[in-house]
Design an enzyme around this catalytic site. Structure first.
Site, PDB file in Angstrom:
ATOM      1  N   PHE A 123      -3.036 -17.457  75.759  1.00  0.00           N
ATOM      2  CA  PHE A 123      -1.875 -17.632  76.636  1.00  0.00           C
ATOM      3  C   PHE A 123      -1.942 -16.528  77.680  1.00  0.00           C
ATOM      4  O   PHE A 123      -1.985 -15.343  77.320  1.00  0.00           O
ATOM      5  CB  PHE A 123      -0.607 -17.510  75.769  1.00  0.00           C
ATOM      6  N   SER A 126       0.351 -12.100  81.468  1.00  0.00           N
ATOM      7  CA  SER A 126       0.288 -10.713  81.963  1.00  0.00           C
ATOM      8  C   SER A 126      -0.800 -10.536  83.008  1.00  0.00           C
ATOM      9  O   SER A 126      -1.875 -11.122  82.925  1.00  0.00           O
ATOM     10  CB  SER A 126       0.010  -9.754  80.805  1.00  0.00           C
ATOM     11  N   GLU A 127      -0.480  -9.688  83.956  1.00  0.00           N
ATOM     12  CA  GLU A 127      -1.419  -9.377  85.045  1.00  0.00           C
ATOM     13  C   GLU A 127      -1.404  -7.870  85.263  1.00  0.00           C
ATOM     14  O   GLU A 127      -0.485  -7.183  84.789  1.00  0.00           O
ATOM     15  CB  GLU A 127      -0.971 -10.070  86.336  1.00  0.00           C
ATOM     16  N   SER A 132       6.121  -6.866  82.176  1.00  0.00           N
ATOM     17  CA  SER A 132       7.528  -7.162  81.886  1.00  0.00           C
ATOM     18  C   SER A 132       8.134  -8.021  82.991  1.00  0.00           C
ATOM     19  O   SER A 132       8.913  -8.938  82.734  1.00  0.00           O
ATOM     20  CB  SER A 132       8.310  -5.852  81.771  1.00  0.00           C
ATOM     21  N   GLN A 279      13.775  13.003  44.766  1.00  0.00           N
ATOM     22  CA  GLN A 279      14.761  12.283  45.572  1.00  0.00           C
ATOM     23  C   GLN A 279      14.335  12.161  47.048  1.00  0.00           C
ATOM     24  O   GLN A 279      14.660  11.175  47.719  1.00  0.00           O
ATOM     25  CB  GLN A 279      16.123  12.979  45.471  1.00  0.00           C
ATOM     26  N   GLN A 336       3.635   9.489  55.734  1.00  0.00           N
ATOM     27  CA  GLN A 336       4.252  10.727  55.243  1.00  0.00           C
ATOM     28  C   GLN A 336       4.283  10.760  53.710  1.00  0.00           C
ATOM     29  O   GLN A 336       3.967  11.779  53.098  1.00  0.00           O
ATOM     30  CB  GLN A 336       5.683  10.834  55.814  1.00  0.00           C
ATOM     31  N   GLU A 363       4.400  -9.519  73.975  1.00  0.00           N
ATOM     32  CA  GLU A 363       5.385 -10.624  73.988  1.00  0.00           C
ATOM     33  C   GLU A 363       6.787 -10.128  74.345  1.00  0.00           C
ATOM     34  O   GLU A 363       7.793 -10.593  73.797  1.00  0.00           O
ATOM     35  CB  GLU A 363       5.327 -11.429  72.697  1.00  0.00           C
ATOM     36  N   THR A 365       8.360  -6.182  75.728  1.00  0.00           N
ATOM     37  CA  THR A 365       8.605  -4.857  75.133  1.00  0.00           C
ATOM     38  C   THR A 365       9.990  -4.807  74.482  1.00  0.00           C
ATOM     39  O   THR A 365      10.821  -5.697  74.706  1.00  0.00           O
ATOM     40  CB  THR A 365       8.575  -3.774  76.236  1.00  0.00           C
ATOM     41  N   SER A 366      10.238  -3.731  73.736  1.00  0.00           N
ATOM     42  CA  SER A 366      11.576  -3.551  73.134  1.00  0.00           C
ATOM     43  C   SER A 366      12.639  -3.524  74.226  1.00  0.00           C
ATOM     44  O   SER A 366      13.765  -4.002  74.023  1.00  0.00           O
ATOM     45  CB  SER A 366      11.619  -2.239  72.351  1.00  0.00           C
TER      46      SER A 366
HETATM   47  N1  CAA Z   1      14.534 -20.152  78.211  1.00  0.00           N
HETATM   48  C1  CAA Z   1      14.654 -20.964  79.272  1.00  0.00           C
HETATM   49  N2  CAA Z   1      14.759 -20.551  80.549  1.00  0.00           N
HETATM   50  C2  CAA Z   1      14.748 -19.224  80.751  1.00  0.00           C
HETATM   51  C3  CAA Z   1      14.628 -18.292  79.715  1.00  0.00           C
HETATM   52  C4  CAA Z   1      14.516 -18.806  78.389  1.00  0.00           C
HETATM   53  N3  CAA Z   1      14.386 -18.012  77.320  1.00  0.00           N
HETATM   54  N4  CAA Z   1      14.649 -17.045  80.222  1.00  0.00           N
HETATM   55  C5  CAA Z   1      14.772 -17.186  81.570  1.00  0.00           C
HETATM   56  N5  CAA Z   1      14.820 -18.501  81.886  1.00  0.00           N
HETATM   57  C6  CAA Z   1      14.993 -19.104  83.204  1.00  0.00           C
HETATM   58  C7  CAA Z   1      16.315 -18.659  83.809  1.00  0.00           C
HETATM   59  O1  CAA Z   1      17.381 -19.479  83.372  1.00  0.00           O
HETATM   60  C8  CAA Z   1      16.052 -18.816  85.301  1.00  0.00           C
HETATM   61  O2  CAA Z   1      16.191 -20.167  85.646  1.00  0.00           O
HETATM   62  P1  CAA Z   1      17.218 -20.602  86.835  1.00  0.00           P
HETATM   63  O3  CAA Z   1      16.667 -19.930  88.062  1.00  0.00           O
HETATM   64  O4  CAA Z   1      17.116 -22.088  86.837  1.00  0.00           O
HETATM   65  O5  CAA Z   1      18.549 -20.069  86.445  1.00  0.00           O
HETATM   66  C9  CAA Z   1      14.574 -18.483  85.432  1.00  0.00           C
HETATM   67  O6  CAA Z   1      13.997 -18.672  84.121  1.00  0.00           O
HETATM   68  C10 CAA Z   1      14.340 -17.061  85.885  1.00  0.00           C
HETATM   69  O7  CAA Z   1      14.974 -16.220  84.925  1.00  0.00           O
HETATM   70  P2  CAA Z   1      15.496 -14.749  85.227  1.00  0.00           P
HETATM   71  O8  CAA Z   1      16.168 -14.721  86.567  1.00  0.00           O
HETATM   72  O9  CAA Z   1      16.244 -14.311  84.038  1.00  0.00           O
HETATM   73  O10 CAA Z   1      14.115 -13.960  85.383  1.00  0.00           O
HETATM   74  P3  CAA Z   1      13.849 -12.414  85.456  1.00  0.00           P
HETATM   75  O11 CAA Z   1      12.837 -12.165  86.497  1.00  0.00           O
HETATM   76  O12 CAA Z   1      15.134 -11.657  85.535  1.00  0.00           O
HETATM   77  O13 CAA Z   1      13.084 -12.124  84.056  1.00  0.00           O
HETATM   78  C11 CAA Z   1      12.803 -11.524  81.755  1.00  0.00           C
HETATM   79  C12 CAA Z   1      13.633 -12.266  82.833  1.00  0.00           C
HETATM   80  C13 CAA Z   1      13.533 -11.844  80.459  1.00  0.00           C
HETATM   81  C14 CAA Z   1      12.785 -10.021  81.983  1.00  0.00           C
HETATM   82  C15 CAA Z   1      11.350 -12.103  81.760  1.00  0.00           C
HETATM   83  O14 CAA Z   1      10.654 -11.729  82.903  1.00  0.00           O
HETATM   84  C16 CAA Z   1      10.550 -11.680  80.525  1.00  0.00           C
HETATM   85  O15 CAA Z   1      10.730 -12.232  79.450  1.00  0.00           O
HETATM   86  N6  CAA Z   1       9.599 -10.723  80.694  1.00  0.00           N
HETATM   87  C17 CAA Z   1       8.677 -10.323  79.623  1.00  0.00           C
HETATM   88  C18 CAA Z   1       7.438 -11.157  79.666  1.00  0.00           C
HETATM   89  C19 CAA Z   1       6.672 -11.136  78.381  1.00  0.00           C
HETATM   90  O16 CAA Z   1       7.201 -11.348  77.302  1.00  0.00           O
HETATM   91  N7  CAA Z   1       5.346 -10.938  78.493  1.00  0.00           N
HETATM   92  C20 CAA Z   1       4.486 -11.011  77.359  1.00  0.00           C
HETATM   93  C21 CAA Z   1       3.163 -11.572  77.759  1.00  0.00           C
HETATM   94  S1  CAA Z   1       2.426 -12.677  76.612  1.00  0.00           S
HETATM   95  C22 CAA Z   1       1.808 -11.744  75.365  1.00  0.00           C
HETATM   96  O17 CAA Z   1       2.077 -10.596  75.203  1.00  0.00           O
HETATM   97  C23 CAA Z   1       0.937 -12.494  74.394  1.00  0.00           C
HETATM   98  C24 CAA Z   1       0.086 -11.621  73.532  1.00  0.00           C
HETATM   99  O18 CAA Z   1      -0.853 -11.002  73.949  1.00  0.00           O
HETATM  100  C25 CAA Z   1       0.332 -11.555  72.088  1.00  0.00           C
END
Ligand code: CAA
Length: 379
Positions: A123, A126-127, A132, A279, A336, A363, A365-366
């Site tokens: 999947f 990330s770039e 985030s 303890q 520990q 997936e 961050t915290s």
């Molecule tokens: N379900 C459905 N729609 C969603 C949603 C969700 N959970 N979250 C957001 N959306 C929709 C919003 O409703 C919005 O739609 P509308 O414009 O129609 O209202 C649209 O998506 C844009 O949403 P936001 O304005 O909330 O977007 P944002 O730029 O503020 O970002 C964020 C929100 C939660 C910070 C998001 O960017 C995010 O989750 N970032 C983290 C990304 C991430 O998890 N990366 C991990 C990479 S994969 C990986 O790590 C795999 C691996 O190696 C194991």
């Protein structure tokens, strides 16, 4: 409210535990040390149905529920988090995304071999400049009529070197922001796809993490998932389920470290008695057991909500942030409890501590989980 597992759940849990102990434990230290991907073990996990656990049998999956997935992820992660991340990405991000939003043709062509473990998937969101901040995608997919032309680089890709099929998030209409993003299925062997060198990581060193470059890669239009512009929603919805997988991975890392600390505390003597009689150690074990159980309940609640077709975005993020922070804390305490022995590889807890860290990063961050949670509770 019923806290009992079914016979089937217990069977899956036992099968995963047996596999972890018999197939993953031998060689886990060496694979970590030499960054060796568990090729044979992943093949066997696929044959046993653990790579397409929740996919319908119609598409080659095991047709199980998300509770079973949490139980299996915990057992595999107790022993080898490098193997469980492969399992999590293939199940939650790749298979779930394709089964839920793919066309029938896409499912027949890609989901069937992915769910039955003949191939594995990756999947790609990330770039270099979009981790985030997921809407800032720089990888472009220019609309050329019957196909897209993809250019850009994806970073930190789990299964980046081993996957045969990629789900790639791309920008098609930059002026439309999140609504200009698409999700494309790209085959590894497509001309213009290049895999970068393997990352040399702190933890989950047996997993295969690479950057992947796309240069003028032609992708047929029928490989787009959903309508034009659906890619960001696709990514967010897919990641919401992925977070249950990573929360369960963190749970397994924490419970594995706790079990090792508990066992060691009953064997190691200091000041004339087993250290479990002190303890200072008892309080650590009590806190570990409590936090592990709370993480487990959060994971199972999120899984239950997903199985009931309820919205699990909030519960999944709560599970992920709590379980990953628990994993970091419990593994550090487990080192520990082991004292000097905890600092050497043979006792496994130092690896679990290194593996725990990534669960607070990938997936989402915290900090991202807290954004998702606070948006949800504030409305
Ligand atoms: N379900 C459905 N729609 C969603 C949603 C969700 N959970 N979250 C957001 N959306 C929709 C919003 O409703 C919005 O739609 P509308 O414009 O129609 O209202 C649209 O998506 C844009 O949403 P936001 O304005 O909330 O977007 P944002 O730029 O503020 O970002 C964020 C929100 C939660 C910070 C998001 O960017 C995010 O989750 N970032 C983290 C990304 C991430 O998890 N990366 C991990 C990479 S994969 C990986 O790590 C795999 C691996 O190696 C194991």
């Amino acid at each position: 409210m019923d806290f009992q597992f079914t016979e089937e759940h217990l069977m899956i849990q036992k099968a995963a535990r047996d596999f972890a102990v018999n197939e993953l434990l031998p060689g886990v230290i060496e694979r970590d040390e030499h960054q060796k991907f568990p090729t044979e073990q992943i093949k066997k996990l696929g044959e046993l149905g653990f790579l397409g656990m929740m996919v319908s049998p119609k598409y080659g999956g095991a047709g199980l529920d998300t509770i079973s997935y949490v139980l299996a992820m915990e057992e595999i992660s107790k022993i080898d988090a490098s193997a469980s991340v492969v399992m999590s990405v293939n199940n939650s991000l790749v298979c779930w995304g394709l089964e839920t939003f793919g066309t029938e043709e896409q499912k027949q062509k890609y989901l069937v071999p992915l769910a039955s473990g003949q191939i594995i998937g990756a999947f790609m969101l990330s770039e270099p400049e979009a981790g985030s901040d997921a809407t800032s995608q720089r990888t472009t997919a220019e609309d050329m009529g019957d196909h897209y032309l993809v250019n850009g680089t994806k970073n930190w890709i789990t299964n980046g070197g081993t996957a045969s099929v990629y789900l790639v998030i791309v920008q098609t209409h930059p002026e439309k922001g999140s609504k200009g993003i698409n999700a494309l299925i790209i085959e590894k062997d497509t001309p213009g796809v290049t895999i970068g060198p393997k990352e040399n990581k702190l933890g989950i060193r047996g997993s295969d993490t690479h950057s992947v470059m796309f240069q003028d890669v032609k992708v047929p239009k029928e490989n787009r998932i959903g309508e034009d512009g659906f890619g960001f929603k696709f990514a967010m919805k897919t990641l919401a389920g992925g977070r249950i997988g990573i929360a369960s991975q963190a749970l397994g890392i924490a419970s594995g470290a706790y079990e090792l600390a508990l066992k060691y505390s009953k064997e190691r003597k200091a000041f004339g008695k087993e250290i479990s009689h002190h303890q200072a150690i008892q309080f650590k074990l009590a806190d570990m057991a409590t936090k592990v159980e709370a993480s487990r309940l959060l994971c199972l609640k999120a899984a239950w909500e997903k199985d009931q077709h309820l919205d699990y975005t909030l519960s999944g993020s709560m599970a992920k942030v709590f379980a990953s922070e628990t994993a970091m804390w419990v593994t550090t305490e487990a080192v520990q409890v082991h004292g000097g022995y905890g600092f050497v590889k043979e006792y496994h807890v130092e690896r679990l501590m290194r593996d725990a860290k990534i669960t607070q990063i990938y997936e989402g961050t915290s900090e991202i989980q807290r954004i998702v949670i606070s948006r949800s509770i504030l409305g």
